[in-house]
Design an enzyme around this catalytic site. Structure first.
Site, PDB file in Angstrom:
ATOM      1  N   ASP A 220       0.864  -1.171   0.000  1.00 24.17           N
ATOM      2  CA  ASP A 220       0.000   0.000   0.000  1.00 24.17           C
ATOM      3  C   ASP A 220       0.907   1.230   0.000  1.00 24.17           C
ATOM      4  OD1 ASP A 220      -2.349   1.599   0.393  1.00 24.17           O
ATOM      5  OD2 ASP A 220      -1.789   1.760   2.502  1.00 24.17           O
TER       6      ASP A 220
ATOM      7  N   ASP B 216      -1.543  -0.937   6.098  1.00 24.59           N
ATOM      8  CA  ASP B 216      -1.774  -0.438   7.457  1.00 24.59           C
ATOM      9  C   ASP B 216      -3.206   0.001   7.717  1.00 24.59           C
ATOM     10  OD1 ASP B 216      -1.746   1.887   5.846  1.00 24.59           O
ATOM     11  OD2 ASP B 216      -1.219   3.100   7.596  1.00 24.59           O
TER      12      ASP B 216
END
Length: 506
Positions: A197, A396
């Site tokens: 990400d 996250d």
């Protein structure tokens, strides 16, 4: 610290969420929380493995049990008891050390057949010596059969993998890498593809306000005020930056109603009775807002690495807010080391394509997917797995959780959301991607160590059992007494444990 300004020392068990606490110089931070007043340096080496003290000031987060330096700070307790980082680390390590690696199941199966085989050899030894051995035959038969049973005790086989796993878990924890179970350690060294990400993983996850633009009929301050009013209910780092800028400008924020997070594309709700949506171009397309008039301006900002979110009011474009999220200092080194290790790196971000490509180009990541939703990340993991790739996912946020759970190894950032950490099999306490490199190296050494232990235990028994059965007696006249067989059996277990302890230096 009481509301009336007085202070009182209390037992740790009496600290509750929301309490204000004073952390004195040289003392330990009692619980997880955030700094309200003061500045200091904290030794967080017990959590991150990094010996350099970390500067802390108002707004910075504190981790319980870390050691304060020379400054004094006032903090607000946010997590206590079993919810603190330290308690969760202890729980995760304990749970992981009790788990069983796939190689352990193989060792258990081998041990089962090994025990049956040894019992059969002991019976054969007893009968062979009893009927065909020298006098006193049955005494020799009993001694040699007992020697076979003692020297072939499968302790070394039983210890071969659990000892390696236990030592590796502890070693990883001291380096800021937490493995949820033994399987994660064994699988990580087989990974050949890593999906990452962007926000909070490659970047700091603490975006700073860059600029704001408004459509005709709206002012820039009005766009910022409406966006911040809506974002007060969002957990996303971009939202924090927007709200912080609005408060910095002393704008009066309204309460948002019917707040809804469309994970991966933006948020929507009602502000001052009007329907408001804030998100990327996918969000604008979904609600039917035409963002074409601001595309050129937003693309120029994205090309510089900024993230642009559009604001629509009552289905019509009102403006945009641009935010800059700098890449972590450790990320370029981590990407280089992962590429050197032969790992294929793929970026999957909810940001616009121009922004994602700008960050990818800066980090040497050629394969970039932008404006992806959680379902798209999940589909990307499944697609790569269908191609025969062993996939790890690092993220996250809530939008990363499905992909983290589907990946062969999910790697969550300790600085991210609880949902992401619960979905991953590996947690990087500090959110430093170099931890993946360390974790992979530890995985390789641990698997090699387990194989060494298993090989040693099997080879040792393959040589020791025939000697204990007396196959050398016709050639040398030597027999192995049960007493020496017991010493030899203990030596095999000690050797396996000693070999496993070498991982502490990994």
């Amino acid at each position: 610290m009481r509301d009336d300004g007085t202070e009182e020392d209390v037992e740790l068990t009496h600290v509750h969420v929301g309490d204000r606490l004073r952390v004195r110089p040289g003392g330990k931070v009692p619980v997880d929380g955030v700094v309200l007043e003061g500045r200091t340096n904290l030794d967080e080496s017990m959590i991150t493995g990094e010996p350099v003290p970390v500067e802390k000031g108002p707004g910075d987060r504190l981790v319980g049990a870390t050691i304060n330096g020379h400054g004094a700070v006032v903090m607000r307790a946010e997590k206590v008891g079993s919810q603190t980082v330290l308690a969760q680390i202890v729980q995760m390590v304990a749970q992981a050390q009790r788990s069983r690696a796939p190689m352990q199941r193989m060792a258990d199966a081998v041990s089962y057949w090994f025990v049956l085989g040894v019992l059969a050899i002991a019976v054969i030894t007893f009968l062979a010596w009893g009927f065909f051995g020298p006098q006193p035959r049955w005494i020799y038969a009993m001694l040699n059969a007992v020697s076979v049973l003692i020297i072939a005790c499968p302790c070394a086989l039983g210890l071969a993998t659990p000892m390696s796993i236990m030592v590796a878990m502890g070693r990883g924890a001291t380096s800021g890498v937490l493995f949820r179970d033994a399987e994660a350690i064994e699988l990580l060294c087989t990974i050949d593809t890593l999906i990452v990400d962007k926000t909070g993983t490659l970047t700091l996850g603490k975006p700073a306000f860059h600029s704001v633009g408004a459509q005709a009929g709206f002012t820039e301050e009005e766009v910022l005020r409406i966006a911040a009013s809506l974002d007060q209910g969002s957990e996303h780092p971009l939202a924090d930056a927007i709200v912080a800028e609005a408060r910095k400008r002393s704008l009066t924020l309204s309460t948002a109603a019917d707040f809804e997070s469309a994970t991966g594309i933006g948020v929507r709700g009602k502000v001052e009775g009007r329907s408001v949506a804030l998100g990327n171009t996918m969000m604008m397309i979904e609600i039917g807002a035409d963002a074409s008039s601001l595309l050129a301006q937003s693309e120029a900002l994205r090309a510089s690495g900024a993230t642009v979110v559009f604001l629509a009011v009552e289905g019509k474009l009102a403006g945009f807010v641009a935010l800059a999220d700098p890449v972590k200092d450790s990320t370029p080194e981590a990407m280089r080391k992962l590429r050197d290790a032969g790992i294929r790196i793929v970026m999957a971000s909810g940001d616009g394509l121009t922004t994602a490509k700008a960050v990818g180009a800066a980090l040497g990541i050629d394969e970039v997917y932008a404006e992806v939703r959680p379902a798209d990340k999940l589909a990307l993991v499944a697609k790569l797995q269908a191609q025969g790739r062993r996939v790890a996912m690092a993220g996250d946020g809530i939008n990363d959780a499905p992909a983290l759970a589907r990946a062969d190894v999910g790697i969550s950032m300790g600085t991210g959301t609880d949902v992401a950490m619960a979905s991953g099999k590996v947690t990087l306490v500090k959110g430093d991607l170099r931890g993946i490199v360390r974790a992979r190296e530890l995985s390789e050494r641990t698997v090699a160590n387990m194989k060494q232990n298993l090989a040693f235990a099997l080879v040792y028994n393959a040589l020791g059992v025939p000697v204990a059965a007396g196959v050398l007696y016709p050639l040398t006249g030597l027999l192995l007494s049960p007493m020496f067989a017991a010493v030899a059996m203990s030596f095999s277990s000690v050797s396996v444990v000693t070999n496993a302890l070498r991982l502490r230096a990994a």
